[in-house]
Design an enzyme around this catalytic site. Structure first.
Site, PDB file in Angstrom:
ATOM      1  N   GLY A 288       0.849  -1.201   0.000  1.00  0.00           N
ATOM      2  CA  GLY A 288       0.000   0.000   0.000  1.00  0.00           C
ATOM      3  C   GLY A 288       0.875   1.237   0.000  1.00  0.00           C
ATOM      4  O   GLY A 288       0.538   2.266   0.572  1.00  0.00           O
TER       5      GLY A 288
ATOM      6  N   SER B 146       1.714   3.408  -2.195  1.00  0.00           N
ATOM      7  CA  SER B 146       1.396   4.627  -2.959  1.00  0.00           C
ATOM      8  C   SER B 146       0.379   5.511  -2.258  1.00  0.00           C
ATOM      9  O   SER B 146       0.023   6.571  -2.766  1.00  0.00           O
ATOM     10  CB  SER B 146       0.841   4.246  -4.340  1.00  0.00           C
ATOM     11  OG  SER B 146       1.770   3.441  -5.030  1.00  0.00           O
ATOM     12  N   GLY B 147      -0.114   5.076  -1.116  1.00  0.00           N
ATOM     13  CA  GLY B 147      -1.207   5.783  -0.463  1.00  0.00           C
ATOM     14  C   GLY B 147      -0.762   6.958   0.389  1.00  0.00           C
ATOM     15  O   GLY B 147       0.421   7.300   0.455  1.00  0.00           O
TER      16      GLY B 147
ATOM     17  N   ARG C  21     -10.451   6.721   5.571  1.00  0.00           N
ATOM     18  CA  ARG C  21     -11.696   7.041   6.251  1.00  0.00           C
ATOM     19  C   ARG C  21     -12.185   8.425   5.818  1.00  0.00           C
ATOM     20  O   ARG C  21     -11.422   9.380   5.805  1.00  0.00           O
ATOM     21  CB  ARG C  21     -11.468   7.025   7.758  1.00  0.00           C
ATOM     22  CG  ARG C  21     -12.729   7.062   8.574  1.00  0.00           C
ATOM     23  CD  ARG C  21     -12.539   6.414   9.932  1.00  0.00           C
ATOM     24  NE  ARG C  21     -11.603   7.122  10.779  1.00  0.00           N
ATOM     25  CZ  ARG C  21     -11.957   7.770  11.889  1.00  0.00           C
ATOM     26  NH1 ARG C  21     -13.208   7.817  12.270  1.00  0.00           N
ATOM     27  NH2 ARG C  21     -11.046   8.355  12.637  1.00  0.00           N
TER      28      ARG C  21
ATOM     29  N   ILE D 149      -1.329  -1.829   9.820  1.00  0.00           N
ATOM     30  CA  ILE D 149      -1.822  -0.456   9.988  1.00  0.00           C
ATOM     31  C   ILE D 149      -3.263  -0.340   9.488  1.00  0.00           C
ATOM     32  O   ILE D 149      -4.050   0.463   9.994  1.00  0.00           O
ATOM     33  CB  ILE D 149      -0.916   0.528   9.207  1.00  0.00           C
ATOM     34  CG1 ILE D 149       0.508   0.503   9.750  1.00  0.00           C
ATOM     35  CG2 ILE D 149      -1.478   1.945   9.254  1.00  0.00           C
ATOM     36  CD1 ILE D 149       1.509   1.259   8.887  1.00  0.00           C
TER      37      ILE D 149
ATOM     38  N   ASP E  52      -1.630   6.448  18.605  1.00  0.00           N
ATOM     39  CA  ASP E  52      -2.344   6.792  19.835  1.00  0.00           C
ATOM     40  C   ASP E  52      -1.360   7.254  20.912  1.00  0.00           C
ATOM     41  O   ASP E  52      -1.632   8.197  21.661  1.00  0.00           O
ATOM     42  CB  ASP E  52      -3.165   5.589  20.319  1.00  0.00           C
ATOM     43  CG  ASP E  52      -4.093   5.083  19.230  1.00  0.00           C
ATOM     44  OD1 ASP E  52      -4.759   5.920  18.589  1.00  0.00           O
ATOM     45  OD2 ASP E  52      -4.128   3.851  18.998  1.00  0.00           O
TER      46      ASP E  52
ATOM     47  N   ARG F 183       0.061  10.734  19.841  1.00  0.00           N
ATOM     48  CA  ARG F 183      -0.908  11.791  20.170  1.00  0.00           C
ATOM     49  C   ARG F 183      -0.972  12.024  21.674  1.00  0.00           C
ATOM     50  O   ARG F 183      -0.975  13.168  22.136  1.00  0.00           O
ATOM     51  CB  ARG F 183      -2.305  11.384  19.674  1.00  0.00           C
ATOM     52  CG  ARG F 183      -2.459  11.496  18.177  1.00  0.00           C
ATOM     53  CD  ARG F 183      -3.864  11.065  17.740  1.00  0.00           C
ATOM     54  NE  ARG F 183      -4.031  11.237  16.315  1.00  0.00           N
ATOM     55  CZ  ARG F 183      -4.666  10.375  15.517  1.00  0.00           C
ATOM     56  NH1 ARG F 183      -5.189   9.256  16.024  1.00  0.00           N
ATOM     57  NH2 ARG F 183      -4.773  10.621  14.230  1.00  0.00           N
TER      58      ARG F 183
ATOM     59  N   HIS G  11      -7.473   0.263  18.994  1.00  0.00           N
ATOM     60  CA  HIS G  11      -7.086   1.387  18.136  1.00  0.00           C
ATOM     61  C   HIS G  11      -8.302   2.080  17.511  1.00  0.00           C
ATOM     62  O   HIS G  11      -8.263   2.531  16.389  1.00  0.00           O
ATOM     63  CB  HIS G  11      -6.120   0.875  17.051  1.00  0.00           C
ATOM     64  CG  HIS G  11      -5.594   1.928  16.139  1.00  0.00           C
ATOM     65  ND1 HIS G  11      -4.899   3.045  16.585  1.00  0.00           N
ATOM     66  CD2 HIS G  11      -5.659   2.058  14.793  1.00  0.00           C
ATOM     67  CE1 HIS G  11      -4.570   3.796  15.548  1.00  0.00           C
ATOM     68  NE2 HIS G  11      -5.020   3.223  14.445  1.00  0.00           N
TER      69      HIS G  11
HETATM   70  P1  ADP Z   1      -4.420   5.929   3.662  1.00  0.00           P
HETATM   71  O1  ADP Z   1      -4.706   7.363   3.911  1.00  0.00           O
HETATM   72  O2  ADP Z   1      -4.963   5.021   4.711  1.00  0.00           O
HETATM   73  O3  ADP Z   1      -2.992   5.659   3.312  1.00  0.00           O
HETATM   74  P2  ADP Z   1      -5.015   5.694   0.828  1.00  0.00           P
HETATM   75  O4  ADP Z   1      -6.267   5.328   0.116  1.00  0.00           O
HETATM   76  O5  ADP Z   1      -4.368   6.993   0.514  1.00  0.00           O
HETATM   77  O6  ADP Z   1      -5.328   5.546   2.387  1.00  0.00           O
HETATM   78  O7  ADP Z   1      -3.925   4.575   0.602  1.00  0.00           O
HETATM   79  C1  ADP Z   1      -4.197   3.232   0.603  1.00  0.00           C
HETATM   80  C2  ADP Z   1      -3.366   2.592  -0.468  1.00  0.00           C
HETATM   81  O8  ADP Z   1      -3.646   1.201  -0.459  1.00  0.00           O
HETATM   82  C3  ADP Z   1      -3.679   3.111  -1.880  1.00  0.00           C
HETATM   83  O9  ADP Z   1      -2.483   3.517  -2.510  1.00  0.00           O
HETATM   84  C4  ADP Z   1      -4.289   1.913  -2.558  1.00  0.00           C
HETATM   85  O10 ADP Z   1      -3.964   1.829  -3.926  1.00  0.00           O
HETATM   86  C5  ADP Z   1      -3.647   0.781  -1.789  1.00  0.00           C
HETATM   87  N1  ADP Z   1      -4.356  -0.476  -1.964  1.00  0.00           N
HETATM   88  C6  ADP Z   1      -5.680  -0.698  -2.140  1.00  0.00           C
HETATM   89  N2  ADP Z   1      -5.916  -1.995  -2.323  1.00  0.00           N
HETATM   90  C7  ADP Z   1      -4.721  -2.624  -2.267  1.00  0.00           C
HETATM   91  C8  ADP Z   1      -4.307  -3.981  -2.392  1.00  0.00           C
HETATM   92  N3  ADP Z   1      -5.182  -4.957  -2.587  1.00  0.00           N
HETATM   93  N4  ADP Z   1      -2.995  -4.239  -2.281  1.00  0.00           N
HETATM   94  C9  ADP Z   1      -2.108  -3.248  -2.059  1.00  0.00           C
HETATM   95  N5  ADP Z   1      -2.436  -1.971  -1.930  1.00  0.00           N
HETATM   96  C10 ADP Z   1      -3.722  -1.653  -2.032  1.00  0.00           C
END
Ligand code: ADP
Length: 315
Positions: free
Chosen positions: A10, A12-13, A83, A119, A152, A155, A179
């Protein structure tokens, strides 16, 4: 110098990108694998230009999950959906539960001995989900599965330091339970350095620590949830796990783990980290009356969230 191989699933998020940045800066990391279903080539190219030691590799999409995981010492999972205002952590349940299941199936197959930091919310359910997936695969070791509750604590340290007029780096507040909402139980009677609060301060601090996530969701007004402070907290926790793996002594962090400190199968409390992951779960210590009441409330909600996670896999 030891070097550990770390994967972020994940990456890229909103949390994943700053977490990748912080892990690339960690001198204990020799290899950093960035996996996501979108955008990892760009994030990886960008992060890889940082002149720090870790070698960065990107992995895009499900077919590359196994390559991303093979050989990893530590896997950090922020994957999921963020969220939105008005949404509770539990609303995220069905989407994130499925994502965590898939990712943990990959971990069981490709790096069953890795330490796993979860997480993805709701952590109170996703950690039990991960445990069930690992049990089914025959790879479950409760010592290596940790739900990240460090935000937590971060903060609590910040808000308590503000009330006391201290530097937040000098304050440590144990936060136990879980959490989400009332399951987040700061132990204000066990703050280091020792101090005392008025009942107004206790009520203000407890509420603010429990609602820290909502405070950020509302301030971001539709643009997501806590990502930067979460990445900071996750990086701090991952660093503690790596120092434990290296063999450093006295590494203690709060985390949501399989536990026998209460009658619940999972609970967040102080754990000592070492070469095999969790080496010891510390006792809760003396709670005052307010905290004991909070604990009962927390346990009620926690029991349901844990059961919901277990049922998701065994339905
Ligand atoms: P947060 O603010 O919790 O980081 P985001 O939506 O910005 O939430 O980031 C969540 C990341 O998880 C995104 O980059 C999304 O592409 C990635 N994601 C969603 N589904 C999967 C998956 N099956 N495997 C890996 N990453 C995923």
């Amino acid at each position: 110098a030891p070097g550990f191989k770390v994967a972020i699933l994940g990456a890229s998020g909103g949390i994943g990108q700053p977490l990748a940045l912080l892990m690339k800066m960690n001198p204990l990391v020799s290899v950093l694998h960035l996996y996501d279903v979108v955008n990892t080539p760009g994030v990886t190219a960008d992060i890889s230009h940082m002149n720090t030691g870790a070698v960065v590799r990107g992995f895009l999409g499900q077919p590359q999950l196994e390559n991303a995981l093979t050989g990893m010492d530590l896997v950090i999972i922020p994957a999921g959906v963020p969220r939105k205002p008005g949404m509770t952590r539990d609303d995220l349940f069905n989407i994130n539960a499925g994502i965590v299941r898939t990712l943990c199936e990959g971990i069981a197959k490709c790096c069953p001995n890795a330490i796993v930091n979860v997480i993805s919310n709701p952590v109170n359910s996703t950690v039990p989900i991960a445990a069930e997936v690992f049990k089914k695969a025959g790879t479950y070791d409760p010592k290596r599965l940790l739900g990240v509750t460090t935000l937590d604590v971060v903060r609590a340290n910040t808000f308590v330091a503000e009330v006391l007029g201290l530097d937040p780096r000098d304050v440590n507040v144990p936060v136990i339970g879980g959490h989400a909402g009332v399951t987040i139980l700061p132990l204000l009677s066990q703050v280091n350095p020792p101090c005392s609060f008025t009942s107004e301060e206790i009520s203000y601090l407890t509420t603010r620590i429990q609602n820290g996530g909502t405070e950020v969701v509302e301030a971001k007004a539709g643009a997501g949830s806590a990502t930067l402070s979460m990445a900071y907290a996750a990086s701090k926790f991952a660093d503690a796990c790596l120092r434990g793996l290296r063999g450093d002594a006295g590494i203690v962090e709060c985390s949501f783990v399989a536990s026998q400190v209460t009658e619940l199968p999972f609970f967040a409390s102080k754990v000592r980290l070492g070469r095999c992951g969790i080496e010891e779960i510390l006792s809760l210590g003396p709670l005052n009356e307010f905290e004991r009441a909070g604990l009962e409330k927390a346990k009620k909600e926690l029991a349901e969230s844990i059961q919901k996670g277990v049922a998701f896999i065994n339905k």
